[in-house]
Design a protein around this motif. Sequence first.
Motif, PDB file in Angstrom:
ATOM      1  N   ASP A 160       0.685  -0.797  -0.186  1.00 12.78           N
ATOM      2  CA  ASP A 160       0.230   0.206  -0.060  1.00 12.78           C
ATOM      3  C   ASP A 160       0.540   0.946   0.227  1.00 12.78           C
ATOM      4  O   ASP A 160       1.924   1.095   0.803  1.00 12.78           O
ATOM      5  CB  ASP A 160      -0.793   0.288   1.636  1.00 12.78           C
ATOM      6  CG  ASP A 160      -1.886   0.844   1.327  1.00 12.78           C
ATOM      7  OD1 ASP A 160      -1.438   1.858   2.271  1.00 12.78           O
ATOM      8  OD2 ASP A 160      -2.959   0.983   0.538  1.00 12.78           O
ATOM      9  N   GLN A 161       0.567   2.778  -0.760  1.00 14.88           N
ATOM     10  CA  GLN A 161       1.056   3.936  -0.875  1.00 14.88           C
ATOM     11  C   GLN A 161       1.712   4.334   0.652  1.00 14.88           C
ATOM     12  O   GLN A 161       2.702   4.451   0.734  1.00 14.88           O
ATOM     13  CB  GLN A 161       0.803   4.596  -1.478  1.00 14.88           C
ATOM     14  CG  GLN A 161       1.050   5.956  -1.790  1.00 14.88           C
ATOM     15  CD  GLN A 161       0.211   7.052  -2.661  1.00 14.88           C
ATOM     16  OE1 GLN A 161      -0.747   6.828  -2.816  1.00 14.88           O
ATOM     17  NE2 GLN A 161       0.529   7.559  -2.014  1.00 14.88           N
ATOM     18  N   THR A 162       0.324   3.664   1.530  1.00 17.87           N
ATOM     19  CA  THR A 162       0.478   4.280   2.935  1.00 17.87           C
ATOM     20  C   THR A 162       1.928   3.546   3.305  1.00 17.87           C
ATOM     21  O   THR A 162       2.605   4.457   4.126  1.00 17.87           O
ATOM     22  CB  THR A 162       0.187   3.837   4.128  1.00 17.87           C
ATOM     23  OG1 THR A 162      -0.822   2.841   3.863  1.00 17.87           O
ATOM     24  CG2 THR A 162      -1.322   5.211   2.900  1.00 17.87           C
ATOM     25  N   ALA A 208       4.748   0.737  -5.221  1.00 20.27           N
ATOM     26  CA  ALA A 208       3.232   1.149  -5.152  1.00 20.27           C
ATOM     27  C   ALA A 208       2.302   1.944  -6.152  1.00 20.27           C
ATOM     28  O   ALA A 208       3.368   2.687  -6.457  1.00 20.27           O
ATOM     29  CB  ALA A 208       3.151   1.502  -3.185  1.00 20.27           C
TER      30      ALA A 208
END
Length: 176
Positions: A92-94, A114
């Motif tokens: 995930d980008q986070t 991501a």
Amino acid sequence: MAQFTYSTLTTAILNFSETDTSVLSSTITDQLIANAEERIFRDVNIDANRFYFKATTNSGQGTYNAPSGCLIIRAIKMTDSSNNMWYLQKVDQTMLDEYTQDEVANTGKPRYYAMFQSGQGTSNNTNYYKIAPSPDATYTIEVEYSIMPDQLSSTNTQTFLSQKFPNGMLYACLIE
């Protein structure tokens, strides 16, 4: 089930929902079809829509433009100067943001990627992918991705999905 054309799929949607065009106008059914096709092409890895893009990374740069027409990135393969090859793990980008924190200072052998959209609020949002850690050297990168093919419409009355996966098309439209 028989193959669908735009007209027969629209009729099947109306029949299954037990309504007519006064309730589900062509604007609504067109959106149902478009949403269903996009969902199928994101979730199902169809070889006919798979493409490859090869480039090189820049040391300290962790964000790159996705290939033109890219709907979703399926895999990213990296190769170093000694021809050692490995695939990046999709996260995930986070997670990348937390892991990287400082894209320029946190460099090394890339391990994760991501995909994300620019979020500029325009209809032409650019897709990007981020790799982490940012490359500490120049690597060859090969991006395996899927594109969104021409969609079923009143002017494009048959598509791969409507001919080869008619049950799935109808089911996806009804879910939408």
